[in-house]
Design an enzyme around this catalytic site. Structure first.
Site, PDB file in Angstrom:
ATOM      1  N   ASP A   1      -5.887  -7.160   4.506  1.00 45.39           N
ATOM      2  CA  ASP A   1      -7.060  -6.594   3.837  1.00 45.39           C
ATOM      3  C   ASP A   1      -7.941  -7.720   3.306  1.00 45.39           C
ATOM      4  OD1 ASP A   1      -8.723  -4.636   2.577  1.00 45.39           O
ATOM      5  OD2 ASP A   1      -7.736  -5.101   0.676  1.00 45.39           O
TER       6      ASP A   1
ATOM      7  N   LYS B   1       3.966 -15.266   3.308  1.00 47.67           N
ATOM      8  CA  LYS B   1       4.227 -16.066   2.107  1.00 47.67           C
ATOM      9  C   LYS B   1       5.742 -16.262   2.034  1.00 47.67           C
ATOM     10  CE  LYS B   1       2.740 -18.127  -1.648  1.00 47.67           C
ATOM     11  NZ  LYS B   1       1.894 -19.330  -1.621  1.00 47.67           N
TER      12      LYS B   1
ATOM     13  N   TYR C   1       0.818  -1.212   0.000  1.00 51.08           N
ATOM     14  CA  TYR C   1       0.000   0.000   0.000  1.00 51.08           C
ATOM     15  C   TYR C   1       0.855   1.268   0.000  1.00 51.08           C
ATOM     16  CZ  TYR C   1      -4.515  -2.212   1.036  1.00 51.08           C
ATOM     17  OH  TYR C   1      -5.686  -2.929   0.988  1.00 51.08           O
TER      18      TYR C   1
ATOM     19  N   ASP D   1     -11.670  -9.465   5.108  1.00 51.93           N
ATOM     20  CA  ASP D   1     -12.968  -9.536   4.422  1.00 51.93           C
ATOM     21  C   ASP D   1     -13.522 -10.961   4.490  1.00 51.93           C
ATOM     22  OD1 ASP D   1     -13.004  -6.858   3.615  1.00 51.93           O
ATOM     23  OD2 ASP D   1     -13.751  -7.378   1.607  1.00 51.93           O
TER      24      ASP D   1
ATOM     25  N   ASP E   1      -2.045 -18.468   1.573  1.00 52.80           N
ATOM     26  CA  ASP E   1      -3.008 -19.241   0.771  1.00 52.80           C
ATOM     27  C   ASP E   1      -3.650 -20.333   1.624  1.00 52.80           C
ATOM     28  OD1 ASP E   1      -0.469 -20.397   0.896  1.00 52.80           O
ATOM     29  OD2 ASP E   1      -0.515 -21.233  -1.129  1.00 52.80           O
TER      30      ASP E   1
HETATM   31  C1  IPM Z   1     -10.258  -1.569   4.183  1.00 56.80           C
HETATM   32  C2  IPM Z   1     -10.529  -1.059   2.809  1.00 56.80           C
HETATM   33  C3  IPM Z   1      -9.402  -0.097   2.437  1.00 56.80           C
HETATM   34  C4  IPM Z   1      -8.106  -0.872   2.434  1.00 56.80           C
HETATM   35  C5  IPM Z   1      -9.601   0.621   1.095  1.00 56.80           C
HETATM   36  C6  IPM Z   1     -10.904   1.391   1.074  1.00 56.80           C
HETATM   37  C7  IPM Z   1      -8.449   1.506   0.752  1.00 56.80           C
HETATM   38  O1  IPM Z   1     -10.648  -2.091   1.914  1.00 56.80           O
HETATM   39  O2  IPM Z   1     -10.224  -0.768   5.133  1.00 56.80           O
HETATM   40  O3  IPM Z   1     -10.106  -2.790   4.326  1.00 56.80           O
HETATM   41  O4  IPM Z   1      -7.786  -1.541   1.446  1.00 56.80           O
HETATM   42  O5  IPM Z   1      -7.402  -0.814   3.444  1.00 56.80           O
HETATM   43 MG    MG Z   2     -10.612  -4.038   2.808  1.00 60.28          MG
END
Ligand code: IPM
Ligand code: MG
Length: 356
Positions: A247, A191, A142, A251, A223
């Protein structure tokens, strides 16, 4: 106590859900005799529209001067075509970096009441899901060099994923200290079979572990971790990983609990001033319809009370009120199932306030 809270109202459903979190905080302030002052710090799409900048300096200054920051969610299709440096996400990344928030903690908890909402089989869910992802937040791909150039007559793009020892050390400490307050197991995800940055990650995390003999450390490739999360999530207590892996895995972690709308998060750096936000996005498709689930936002406010303001009882009162509302059978659309009563965003916030 008096606390100054910077408010980022956000885009899409952001303003609706943060209004409910503020109402809940006001209720807590009244009950426990605190004063919470709020100051708006526009960021994301709202700031692009008003200031042509996703994070104006004045907003960053407001956040830095506050005791903590409450953020809903930013972005939406309206700003999809703006230049990269002006995108709403850039505001968020600059805020994280500007406040030095290197430790992002995202709990993945299965609410008993919402077992049916998990997409996993009951035989897996019944073993329980209760872990946290500790994600490094201001390093890695990032924040490495990004480049798009011409090579051999075609476009070529690259993003550097780099970590220095001290960046890994400080996030590892957060993971071990988090585990000490839980079931005392850290799984470090990398990784290391391919990436140098992961080899360093593994070496540094292993070294930091020596200071925490009461915590068990294991390592897992990313993975495999993605697979284990759906195969047997009960094995995890604390997962620590770098920015991009975190990230993606966070999710996945939120989805297996069946309720991305319910999960809060905290981002902290050196001091006690943190950034608290639900992990879901700005859901522009349902913005303005009073259909959003405000619980992830409200639980983020509870996390702020617990971790930045040292107000555990106050945080408990919010979490218990959320439980009570779920137990009473109230749901927003995203977690609705047969036999439950559907409420709007505002009505859900009000029900939580009434239970405090
Ligand atoms: C998160 C989001 C952010 C990230 C985006 C919106 C930049 O996906 O907070 O997980 O990738 O960190
Ligand atoms: Mg995210």
């Amino acid at each position: 106590m008096t606390k100054n809270i910077a408010i980022i109202r956000g885009d899409g459903i952001g303003p609706e859900i943060i209004a409910e979190a503020i109402a809940v905080l006001d209720k807590v302030a009244e009950k426990f005799g605190h004063t919470f002052n709020y100051k708006e710090a526009p960021m994301g799409g709202e700031a692009i529209d008003k200031f042509d900048d996703p994070l104006p300096q004045s907003s960053l200054d407001t956040c830095l001067a506050s005791d903590s920051v409450l953020l809903s969610a930013v972005g939406g299709p309206k700003w999809d075509s703006v230049a990269k440096e002006k995108r709403p996400e850039r505001g968020l990344l600059r805020l994280r970096a500007g406040m030095g928030l290197y430790a992002n903690v995202r709990p993945a908890t299965l609410f008993d009441e919402l077992r049916d909402a998990s997409p996993l089989k009951p035989s897996i869910v019944d073993k329980g899901i209760d872990f946290v992802v500790v994600r490094e937040l201001i390093g890695g791909a990032y924040f490495g060099e990004h480049k798009t150039e011409q090579r051999d007559g075609e476009d070529y793009a690259s993003d550097i994923m780099g970590y220095s020892e001290h960046e890994i050390e400080r996030i590892a400490h957060v993971a071990f200290q988090t585990a000490q307050k839980r079931r005392k197991a850290v799984c470090s995800v990398d990784k290391a079979n391919v990436l140098d940055s992961s080899k360093l990650w593994r070496r540094v995390v292993t070294k930091v572990a020596e200071s925490y003999p009461d915590v068990i450390l294991s390592h897992m490739y990313v993975d495999n971790c993605a697979m284990q999360l759906v195969r047997n999530p009960a094995q995890f207590d604390v997962i620590v990983t770098e920015n991009l892996f975190g990230d993606i895995l966070s999710d996945e972690a939120s989805m297996i609990t069946g309720s991305i709308g319910m999960i809060p998060s905290s981002s902290l750096g050196k001091g006690s001033c943190g950034l608290y936000e639900p992990i879901h996005g700005s859901a522009p498709d349902i913005a303005g319809t009073n259909a959003a689930n405000p619980i992830g936002m409200i639980l983020s406010a509870a996390m702020m009370l617990r971790y930045s303001f040292d107000m555990p009882e106050e945080a408990d009162s919010i979490e218990k009120a959320v439980d009570a509302v779920l137990k009473a059978g109230y749901r927003t659309g995203d977690t609705m199932s047969a036999g439950k009563t559907q409420l709007g965003c505002h009505e859900t916030g009000k029900a939580i306030c009434d239970n405090i």
